[in-house]
Design a protein around this motif. Sequence first.
Motif, PDB file in Angstrom:
ATOM      1  N   GLU A   1       0.826  -1.211   0.000  1.00 45.84           N
ATOM      2  CA  GLU A   1       0.000   0.000   0.000  1.00 45.84           C
ATOM      3  C   GLU A   1       0.861   1.262   0.000  1.00 45.84           C
ATOM      4  OE1 GLU A   1      -3.126   0.131  -0.629  1.00 45.84           O
ATOM      5  OE2 GLU A   1      -3.460  -2.020  -0.476  1.00 45.84           O
TER       6      GLU A   1
ATOM      7  N   GLN B   1      -9.982   2.323   2.998  1.00 40.60           N
ATOM      8  CA  GLN B   1     -11.080   2.120   2.039  1.00 40.60           C
ATOM      9  C   GLN B   1     -11.928   0.932   2.429  1.00 40.60           C
ATOM     10  OE1 GLN B   1      -9.323   1.838  -1.862  1.00 40.60           O
ATOM     11  NE2 GLN B   1      -9.282   4.047  -2.086  1.00 40.60           N
TER      12      GLN B   1
ATOM     13  N   ARG C   1      -5.856   4.750   1.150  1.00 38.18           N
ATOM     14  CA  ARG C   1      -5.841   3.399   0.580  1.00 38.18           C
ATOM     15  C   ARG C   1      -6.139   2.342   1.645  1.00 38.18           C
ATOM     16  NH1 ARG C   1      -3.006   2.722  -4.437  1.00 38.18           N
ATOM     17  NH2 ARG C   1      -2.298   0.659  -3.765  1.00 38.18           N
TER      18      ARG C   1
ATOM     19  N   ARG D   1      -2.276   9.736   0.929  1.00 33.89           N
ATOM     20  CA  ARG D   1      -2.732   8.729  -0.045  1.00 33.89           C
ATOM     21  C   ARG D   1      -2.709   7.336   0.576  1.00 33.89           C
ATOM     22  NH1 ARG D   1      -3.662  10.365  -5.235  1.00 33.89           N
ATOM     23  NH2 ARG D   1      -2.749  12.357  -5.788  1.00 33.89           N
TER      24      ARG D   1
END
Length: 85
Positions: A8, A85, A82, A78
């Motif tokens: 990730e 989510q 990720r 970011r």
Amino acid sequence: MKSPNDIEIQGAIAIEIKHRRGKCKISQEELAHRAQVHRTFVAKIETAQTQPSLVVLFRLAAALETDFSELVIAIEKRYRCRVNQ
């Protein structure tokens, strides 16, 4: 062996570098030249196939005309998006 979190993080780096390169309207080749790395290395970073060292990340930030800390914060944001989510 990479953990899911490592993957990730690499993905977040890839997206952010590609996004900022697009904003600067420069090619991978130009970014590589500015950061003093090979173009294929930039391509591998942008496709999350590899991750840059801190030194290279620092050079990429300078090549993208941004502060290193700003780039790292954007990557972290970011990454958080990720994994949440």
